[in-house]
Design an enzyme around this catalytic site. Structure first.
Site, PDB file in Angstrom:
ATOM      1  CE1 TYR A 144      -2.341   3.252   2.611  1.00  0.00           C
ATOM      2  CE2 TYR A 144      -3.568   2.662   0.639  1.00  0.00           C
ATOM      3  CZ  TYR A 144      -3.340   3.519   1.705  1.00  0.00           C
ATOM      4  OH  TYR A 144      -4.114   4.650   1.855  1.00  0.00           O
ATOM      5  CG  ASP A 239       5.872   3.545   0.473  1.00  0.00           C
ATOM      6  OD1 ASP A 239       4.653   3.436   0.187  1.00  0.00           O
ATOM      7  OD2 ASP A 239       6.260   4.157   1.480  1.00  0.00           O
ATOM      8  CE  LYS A 267       2.701   4.910   7.924  1.00  0.00           C
ATOM      9  NZ  LYS A 267       1.304   4.954   8.380  1.00  0.00           N
TER      10      LYS A 267
HETATM   11  P1  KE4 Z   1      -0.484   8.549   4.344  1.00  0.00           P
HETATM   12  O1  KE4 Z   1      -0.999   9.209   3.064  1.00  0.00           O
HETATM   13  O2  KE4 Z   1      -1.592   7.801   5.071  1.00  0.00           O
HETATM   14  O3  KE4 Z   1       0.295   9.506   5.233  1.00  0.00           O
HETATM   15  O4  KE4 Z   1       0.602   7.460   3.894  1.00  0.00           O
HETATM   16  C1  KE4 Z   1       0.238   6.468   2.986  1.00  0.00           C
HETATM   17  C2  KE4 Z   1       1.191   5.295   3.131  1.00  0.00           C
HETATM   18  C3  KE4 Z   1       2.199   5.160   2.193  1.00  0.00           C
HETATM   19  N1  KE4 Z   1       3.080   4.145   2.268  1.00  0.00           N
HETATM   20  C4  KE4 Z   1       3.007   3.233   3.266  1.00  0.00           C
HETATM   21  C5  KE4 Z   1       3.995   2.110   3.310  1.00  0.00           C
HETATM   22  C6  KE4 Z   1       1.993   3.326   4.256  1.00  0.00           C
HETATM   23  O5  KE4 Z   1       1.913   2.390   5.239  1.00  0.00           O
HETATM   24  C7  KE4 Z   1       1.066   4.372   4.188  1.00  0.00           C
HETATM   25  C8  KE4 Z   1      -0.075   4.523   5.171  1.00  0.00           C
HETATM   26  N2  KE4 Z   1      -0.179   3.488   6.157  1.00  0.00           N
HETATM   27  C9  KE4 Z   1      -1.505   3.261   6.668  1.00  0.00           C
HETATM   28  C10 KE4 Z   1      -1.458   2.082   7.645  1.00  0.00           C
HETATM   29  N3  KE4 Z   1      -1.032   0.890   7.039  1.00  0.00           N
HETATM   30  C11 KE4 Z   1      -2.056   4.484   7.344  1.00  0.00           C
HETATM   31  C12 KE4 Z   1      -3.317   4.254   8.151  1.00  0.00           C
HETATM   32  C13 KE4 Z   1      -4.531   4.772   7.420  1.00  0.00           C
HETATM   33  O6  KE4 Z   1      -4.657   4.565   6.188  1.00  0.00           O
HETATM   34  O7  KE4 Z   1      -5.377   5.360   8.119  1.00  0.00           O
END
Ligand code: KE4
Length: 427
Positions: A144, A239, A267
């Site tokens: 993801y 990523d 993060k």
């Molecule tokens: P954000 O756009 O949510 O800041 O980041 C996206 C993203 C990109 N790459 C990786 C590897 C990620 O894990 C994420 C976002 N992680 C999720 C949890 N697995 C955020 C939680 C959510 O979607 O509310």
């Protein structure tokens, strides 16, 4: 446990917020039931609006590597806020955070700060396409990268592995520019590049996967992808939104010594405030506006509050023994959980690297999406709720990671293992 006010708020939330949440995973669909509403956090613990306290192993999905409301972070953000929250004019703090990223992440010479992981991956992909003048993007099934249109695709049928949308609103034509392949399968990667290599702009993956539970790269997998992308003139994008500063201070690329062309971060570098970043060698990054033609912009990119929180977080995290201490705490917890599972005769497959881990309710091994999705999610859900009863908040989905912070102590680990013993007894 009393959830009366959470239930009241849940009803109110569903009146005005889509699904009651501002991000789907928070709706607890992965474990059934309704979410609680959190009132506050301090250190390793959070308290919900009904006064129930939990040890937090989600830590806002990774950012809170120092736990909640760390005094150093609170002071830094408060001090920054007193001087103004945003200017849209260059500030020194942006330089300082960028310098720390350049110093810590081996492959990054220049960086661009943005506001989320999604924005960072979206920008990195646009840059890869602009730099290579190619259209196709390869992603790994189960990884993801945020809700980027072109990456919300799943493996298409047949050998072409052309992506098909996993969400309405994404044109088939758009998804068709994304190829998918299974994790930990170099043969599949080679076949895909043999078929499409000349048109592939980039391959993006989570070097250690955190979004289908935590799955580790098989030996030489990342090296193999590095060689393959160089051979075909495609950029390799790591990523590291989740793995950055968690798998190692320099991310998975430092731990596994494989250098990507572009790295995506988020993060931890925001310390709980909205930050994303992408970076790489100057020769590539200088294709981004205003130096180069690839456009990308953001009103609040690099804002004083987020940069203050990120810098304060790294101040502590880079301290002697801090990162190692978090890793050691997580090992103690995971070893304890594994022993309890074996004692109870519950089959689990555990993965752990740095300060992130996962316990699949699965005989194992789990090396890719197909295997991960064979997990016993019903059993995970039961475990989740029993752990919550025991005062421990784990990810409300089998397909997420468990995180550790610098402020979880033996007291929290002991309480978590006591809760787990009771949970395994009824699974
Ligand atoms: P954000 O756009 O949510 O800041 O980041 C996206 C993203 C990109 N790459 C990786 C590897 C990620 O894990 C994420 C976002 N992680 C999720 C949890 N697995 C955020 C939680 C959510 O979607 O509310």
């Amino acid at each position: 446990m009393d959830f009366a006010y959470s239930k009241d708020l849940w009803a109110q939330a569903n009146n005005v917020l889509v699904g009651g949440v501002n991000s789907p995973v928070r709706a607890f669909k992965g474990v059934g039931g309704d979410p609680f509403f959190v009132a506050s956090g301090r250190g390793p613990r959070i308290t919900d609006v009904d006064g129930n306290e939990y040890i937090d192993h989600v830590l806002s999905w990774g950012p809170l590597v120092l736990g909640h409301a760390h005094p150093h972070v609170v002071d830094a953000v408060t001090e920054a806020l007193r001087k103004g929250s945003s200017f849209g004019i260059p500030t020194e703090a942006e330089i300082r955070l960028a310098e720390r990223i350049v110093e810590l992440v081996p492959s990054i010479e220049k960086v661009r700060l943005v506001n989320s992981g999604t924005e960072a991956t979206m920008s990195a992909i646009r840059l890869a396409r602009g730099y290579t003048k190619r259209d196709l993007v390869v992603k790994v099934e189960g990884c993801y990268h945020g809700h980027v249109d072109g990456l919300l695709v799943k493996a298409g049928s047949g050998l072409t592995t052309l992506g098909v949308p996993t969400s309405p609103g994404i044109p088939e034509s758009y998804a068709a520019c994304t190829l998918t392949m299974p994790y930990n399968d170099l043969d599949a990667a080679r076949a895909l590049f043999e078929a499409h290599g000349a048109n592939i702009a980039c391959l993006i993956l989570e070097p250690v996967v955190g979004n289908m539970g935590v799955i580790l790269p098989e030996p030489s997998y990342l090296d193999g992808l590095r060689e393959l992308t160089i051979e075909h003139g495609a950029l390799l994008i790591f990523d590291e939104v989740m793995t950055g500063f968690r798998v190692a201070l320099g991310g998975a690329q430092a731990r596994y010594r494989v250098m990507p062309d572009l790295t995506v971060l988020g993060k931890v570098i925001g310390g709980g405030l909205p930050v994303g970043a992408y970076g790489g060698p100057q020769e590539i990054m200088d294709h981004v506006s205003p130096v180069g033609p690839v456009y990308q912009a953001g009103t609040l990119s690099g804002n004083p509050l987020a940069t203050a929180a990120g810098l304060a977080t790294l101040d502590i995290l880079e301290g002697p023994g801090v990162a190692q201490g978090i890793e050691d705490s997580l090992k103690t917890l995971c070893d304890g959980l594994g022993a309890l599972a074996r004692e109870a005769g519950v089959p689990v497959f555990q993965t752990r690297v740095g300060s992130m881990a996962c316990m699949f309710f699965h005989e194992g091994p789990v090396r890719n999406y197909a295997e991960a999705t064979q997990s016993d999610t019903a059993r995970y859900a039961k475990f989740f709720w029993k752990m919550l009863e025991g005062g421990v908040y784990l990810a409300p989905s089998q397909y997420e990671a468990m995180f550790m912070s610098s402020v979880h102590t033996d007291r929290e680990i002991d309480q978590a293992l006591t809760a787990a013993k009771a949970a395994f007894a009824v699974l």
